[in-house]
Design an enzyme around this catalytic site. Structure first.
Site, PDB file in Angstrom:
ATOM      1  N   ASP A 130       3.825   3.755  -8.777  1.00 58.01           N
ATOM      2  CA  ASP A 130       4.782   4.709  -8.231  1.00 58.01           C
ATOM      3  C   ASP A 130       4.466   6.132  -8.659  1.00 58.01           C
ATOM      4  O   ASP A 130       4.607   6.478  -9.835  1.00 58.01           O
ATOM      5  CB  ASP A 130       6.185   4.331  -8.705  1.00 58.01           C
ATOM      6  CG  ASP A 130       7.238   5.318  -8.263  1.00 58.01           C
ATOM      7  OD1 ASP A 130       7.095   5.870  -7.156  1.00 58.01           O
ATOM      8  OD2 ASP A 130       8.190   5.543  -9.028  1.00 58.01           O
ATOM      9  N   ASP A 331       4.871   9.992  -1.917  1.00 58.87           N
ATOM     10  CA  ASP A 331       5.383   9.054  -2.912  1.00 58.87           C
ATOM     11  C   ASP A 331       4.880   7.647  -2.622  1.00 58.87           C
ATOM     12  O   ASP A 331       5.294   7.012  -1.653  1.00 58.87           O
ATOM     13  CB  ASP A 331       6.908   9.081  -2.891  1.00 58.87           C
ATOM     14  CG  ASP A 331       7.519   8.177  -3.952  1.00 58.87           C
ATOM     15  OD1 ASP A 331       6.775   7.694  -4.828  1.00 58.87           O
ATOM     16  OD2 ASP A 331       8.734   7.946  -3.891  1.00 58.87           O
TER      17      ASP A 331
END
Length: 504
Positions: A130, A331
């Site tokens: 992430d 992201d």
């Protein structure tokens, strides 16, 4: 540094999804000779091997399990070394000791996962990758943590600092714990990360331990890097439903993230890349600064809430370009793309105006607004290309903008996989598919290039006969041989990890 970590998590339900088909472009019969290729863990190869008494010892690894990821990583870790750009210091990039392969796991939110080994002796965990958060945390032995059933995946369930001879608690006087009112000299430095999804959080204390890495060159060497991580004693909300079964690997900009720590220690350049294969298998390399022929644009880094954000100055949908200025976050912890107006309305309406298919009726179980009916007799239809133009004039091609969803047996819809957002613009993994994306924090740029993650060829082969139409549109081919039950199991959740200020 600030004592804040930045992360949010949003869990949205979906019911089912089919995989993309990768067959030929034509709808009619073809007389050209062809060969059929199968993944080495595919059902046809399993049947072939079992019929000949060649089943794997211990059985075939289940897709999405740690054993499955490990098998892929072990097979692919030495491949495509020459395709990596490397670091500016001439040092080879680093990756995880278990291999550089990442895998998109459908029933875990369509995120990419990798195996990481921590501690002495080493324990292996399957973690979500992430860029939207900074802290690397693992579930510790506790009552309120990820269900012990995750041990069936073949990786460790809990990280236990007391069982690692190299584990050290982060003291209260550490730079990472300078504003903790609840921390005293007698206590370990606590952390708490609160996510926006239904009371989801992770909390515990900070420790140092070794992370096992490997050089990506002809003669790989194993390295032990002392890094900081969170020992998660309590998890709530979505984490109890296996949203991050073995923890979360933060790749953000802040100095608590592993890429930052590796650069601070001089082990790699302050950069890393992630490649997102169209088959769901990807690759991660620390210290990779890309290549001279990649597209690039500057990062717009907000010092209060640092993210990998860039400025978009225009969008082209099919044959319709327009100037449109907005900032968006890249992201890797977001499954699909979130856009606010005016970008959302422009893209969706322009896309819809150029699609020659019947729009599917509004369905509350599907978070996407623009979906189109497919049938078993409908092998394909044309969808317009989506290209983002940055402030530098570089073009970011969206190779896989949609998602095929099964609504019932033999009934599918194709959806433009963009969710309407109130404020934030987020480019999720679906818009990064087919690309190697370089997060170069040293030069403060984002780079990208069409890329074949595990091939001697550095770029994907985008043949007009396979995926492109001369009119500038992509050809969609739904997967018709998947059972509805398998489709429903494949998309149980959509996991979104983006920045939000979180106090320790």
């Amino acid at each position: 540094m600030s004592s804040q970590l930045h992360s949010t998590l949003l869990l949205l339900p979906l019911f089912a999804a089919a995989a993309w088909g990768r067959g030929g472009g034509g709808g009619g019969a073809s007389t050209a000779p062809s060969l059929e290729f199968h993944h080495r863990f595919s059902a046809p190869l399993r049947r072939w091997a079992e019929a000949r008494g060649r089943a794997l010892p211990g059985g075939w690894p289940a897709p999405g399990s740690a054993a499955y990821v490990a098998a892929l990583a072990g097979h692919d870790r030495h491949r495509a070394v020459s395709a990596s750009g490397g670091g500016s210091r001439g040092t080879p990039p680093l990756t995880f000791a278990e291999g550089n392969a990442t895998l998109k796991v459908s029933n875990l939110g369509f995120l990419h996962y990798a195996l990481v080994t921590v501690g002495t002796p080493g324990q292996t965990f399957m973690v979500a990758l992430d860029t939207g958060s900074d802290l690397f945390w693992l579930p510790c032995q506790c009552d309120g943590c990820t269900p012990p059933a995750t041990a069936a995946s073949g990786s460790a369930t809990f990280y236990i600092p007391g069982m690692s001879s190299t584990s050290k608690a982060i003291p209260c006087n550490s730079n990472f714990c300078d504003l903790q009112k609840e921390c005293s000299t007698a206590l370990q430095c606590p952390y708490k990360m609160v996510y926006v999804s239904a009371g989801t959080s992770s909390s515990g204390f900070l420790v140092e331990d070794v992370l096992y890495l490997s050089t990506e060159n002809a003669h790989p060497q194993i390295l032990k890097a002392q890094i900081m991580l969170g020992c998660g004693q309590t998890q709530t909300g979505s984490f109890l439903d296996a949203a991050a079964p073995n923890g979360l690997f933060g790749l953000g900009i802040d100095e608590v993230s592993v890429p930052s720590i590796l650069a601070q220690k001089g082990l790699t350049s302050n950069s890393f890349s992630m490649c997102f294969g169209r088959d769901g298998i990807g690759r991660i390399s620390f210290g990779d600064q890309g290549s001279s022929d990649q597209e690039e644009t500057p990062l717009d880094i907000n010092q209060q809430h640092p993210t990998y954000a860039i400025t978009i100055s225009g969008i082209t949908i099919g044959n319709k370009p327009t100037d449109l200025d907005f900032i968006t976050i890249f992201d890797t912890g977001t499954s699909f793309t979130y856009l606010a107006d005016p970008a959302y309305t422009y893209i969706t309406q322009s896309f819809h105006a150029q699609v020659q298919a019947n729009r599917h009726a509004t369905d509350s179980s599907i978070p996407f607004e623009y979906c189109y009916d497919l049938s078993s007799s409908e092998a394909r239809f044309l969808i317009p290309d989506i290209i983002l133009r940055t402030v530098t004039g570089s073009l970011f091609p969206v190779i896989d903008p949609g998602q095929v969803i099964s609504i019932q047996e033999h009934e599918y819809v194709y959806c433009l996989a963009i969710v309407k957002s109130r404020k934030l613009n987020i480019i999720g993994q679906n818009f990064m598919t087919g690309l190697r994306v370089v997060f170069d924090r040293e030069r403060k740029i984002l780079g990208w290039k069409k890329f074949n993650c595990f091939s001697s060829s550095t770029t994907e082969n985008y043949s007009p006969q396979e995926t492109r139409n001369p009119g500038g549109a992509s050809q969609l081919r739904p997967l018709n041989n998947s059972s509805p039950a398998a489709l429903y199991d494949s998309l149980l959740m959509m996991l979104t990890l983006v920045h939000l200020a979180i106090m320790f």
